[in-house]
Design a protein around this motif. Sequence first.
Motif, PDB file in Angstrom:
ATOM      1  N   CYS A 126      95.192  64.728  36.924  1.00 57.93           N
ATOM      2  CA  CYS A 126      93.963  65.430  36.548  1.00 57.93           C
ATOM      3  C   CYS A 126      94.322  66.338  35.365  1.00 57.93           C
ATOM      4  N   VAL A 127      94.112  65.842  34.167  1.00 56.44           N
ATOM      5  CA  VAL A 127      94.482  66.567  32.958  1.00 56.44           C
ATOM      6  C   VAL A 127      93.347  67.526  32.602  1.00 56.44           C
ATOM      7  N   ARG A 128      93.718  68.801  32.395  1.00 57.69           N
ATOM      8  CA  ARG A 128      92.722  69.811  32.014  1.00 57.69           C
ATOM      9  C   ARG A 128      93.159  70.497  30.717  1.00 57.69           C
ATOM     10  N   THR A 129      92.181  70.885  29.946  1.00 59.67           N
ATOM     11  CA  THR A 129      92.465  71.615  28.717  1.00 59.67           C
ATOM     12  C   THR A 129      92.705  73.080  29.065  1.00 59.67           C
ATOM     13  N   PRO A 130      93.371  73.838  28.179  1.00 56.92           N
ATOM     14  CA  PRO A 130      93.562  75.266  28.444  1.00 56.92           C
ATOM     15  C   PRO A 130      92.239  76.005  28.678  1.00 56.92           C
ATOM     16  N   ALA A 131      91.185  75.616  27.988  1.00 54.85           N
ATOM     17  CA  ALA A 131      89.877  76.263  28.178  1.00 54.85           C
ATOM     18  C   ALA A 131      89.357  76.015  29.598  1.00 54.85           C
ATOM     19  N   GLN A 132      89.555  74.802  30.124  1.00 54.63           N
ATOM     20  CA  GLN A 132      89.107  74.493  31.480  1.00 54.63           C
ATOM     21  C   GLN A 132      89.908  75.285  32.510  1.00 54.63           C
ATOM     22  N   VAL A 133      91.207  75.473  32.256  1.00 49.84           N
ATOM     23  CA  VAL A 133      92.047  76.243  33.170  1.00 49.84           C
ATOM     24  C   VAL A 133      91.586  77.692  33.199  1.00 49.84           C
ATOM     25  N   LEU A 134      91.334  78.286  32.020  1.00 47.01           N
ATOM     26  CA  LEU A 134      90.856  79.674  31.954  1.00 47.01           C
ATOM     27  C   LEU A 134      89.498  79.826  32.624  1.00 47.01           C
ATOM     28  N   ALA A 135      88.605  78.865  32.386  1.00 46.56           N
ATOM     29  CA  ALA A 135      87.280  78.925  33.002  1.00 46.56           C
ATOM     30  C   ALA A 135      87.395  78.868  34.526  1.00 46.56           C
ATOM     31  N   ALA A 136      88.312  78.046  35.037  1.00 44.22           N
ATOM     32  CA  ALA A 136      88.501  77.943  36.482  1.00 44.22           C
ATOM     33  C   ALA A 136      89.093  79.223  37.054  1.00 44.22           C
ATOM     34  N   LEU A 137      89.997  79.857  36.319  1.00 40.60           N
ATOM     35  CA  LEU A 137      90.628  81.090  36.795  1.00 40.60           C
ATOM     36  C   LEU A 137      89.632  82.239  36.934  1.00 40.60           C
ATOM     37  N   PHE A 138      88.702  82.335  35.991  1.00 36.21           N
ATOM     38  CA  PHE A 138      87.779  83.471  35.976  1.00 36.21           C
ATOM     39  C   PHE A 138      86.378  83.120  36.451  1.00 36.21           C
ATOM     40  N   ALA A 139      86.209  81.943  37.015  1.00 36.27           N
ATOM     41  CA  ALA A 139      84.891  81.526  37.522  1.00 36.27           C
ATOM     42  C   ALA A 139      84.629  82.175  38.871  1.00 36.27           C
ATOM     43  N   ALA A 141      84.038  82.339  42.682  1.00 35.11           N
ATOM     44  CA  ALA A 141      84.661  81.516  43.728  1.00 35.11           C
ATOM     45  C   ALA A 141      83.674  80.544  44.361  1.00 35.11           C
ATOM     46  N   ALA A 142      82.399  80.898  44.411  1.00 32.55           N
ATOM     47  CA  ALA A 142      81.393  80.040  45.039  1.00 32.55           C
ATOM     48  C   ALA A 142      80.921  78.932  44.109  1.00 32.55           C
ATOM     49  N   ALA A 143      81.273  79.004  42.822  1.00 37.03           N
ATOM     50  CA  ALA A 143      80.812  77.987  41.865  1.00 37.03           C
ATOM     51  C   ALA A 143      81.525  76.664  42.138  1.00 37.03           C
TER      52      ALA A 143
END
Length: 189
Positions: A126-139, A141-143
């Motif tokens: 599951c390859v993710r871009t750095p932007a996707q990783v940051l978005a997941a970190l600060f999203a 929790a219920a999203a």
Amino acid sequence: REGQKLEAIPLDAQLQLPEACTSYLLQDWNAQLMQAMPYAQAAQFLERFLGVRQSVQTLERDQLHLSAQGEAFWEQLPAPTPLPPGAILVDSVDGKGVCMRPGETGGERGKKKMAILGAVYGIAPCVRTPAQVLAALFADAAAPASVARPKPLDKHVRACLKRDAEDTTAAQNAEIFAWLAQQNALRDP
């Protein structure tokens, strides 16, 4: 008479009755229930639902009869397909406590035997871009997750609860790890 053959066929075989004292349908229900609840609860459920009273010993005997067919089941499964290029081979092993009956523990309650579960499967990365990783970190929790994760390929799970003469778990560990090694060789030669 001379030249005539006498053949005796037992009535059970002639009527195609099961070897156990319960019908095939009831054996199937027992097998399904044993996956979800302990023997005593399954016996109570069937008594309430069907009006059929079975002893715990009958349920245990049915399960023992089914477990004798376990090796044949594993041998008849088709071989897993080799992993596609770039896929990751995943092995997982976990110990699970299985409650023992008070008769097996000298009257003590709450004691458990350790079973071992093994799982093996392949999965695409599951390859993710750095932007996707940051978005997941600060999203929040219920999203819901924004990236669809790949599905496991040819996932098999196997459990074992065996003891050797010294009552150690070495026999079940050897069986599960040998199975994992065999699966790994088939999936990723």
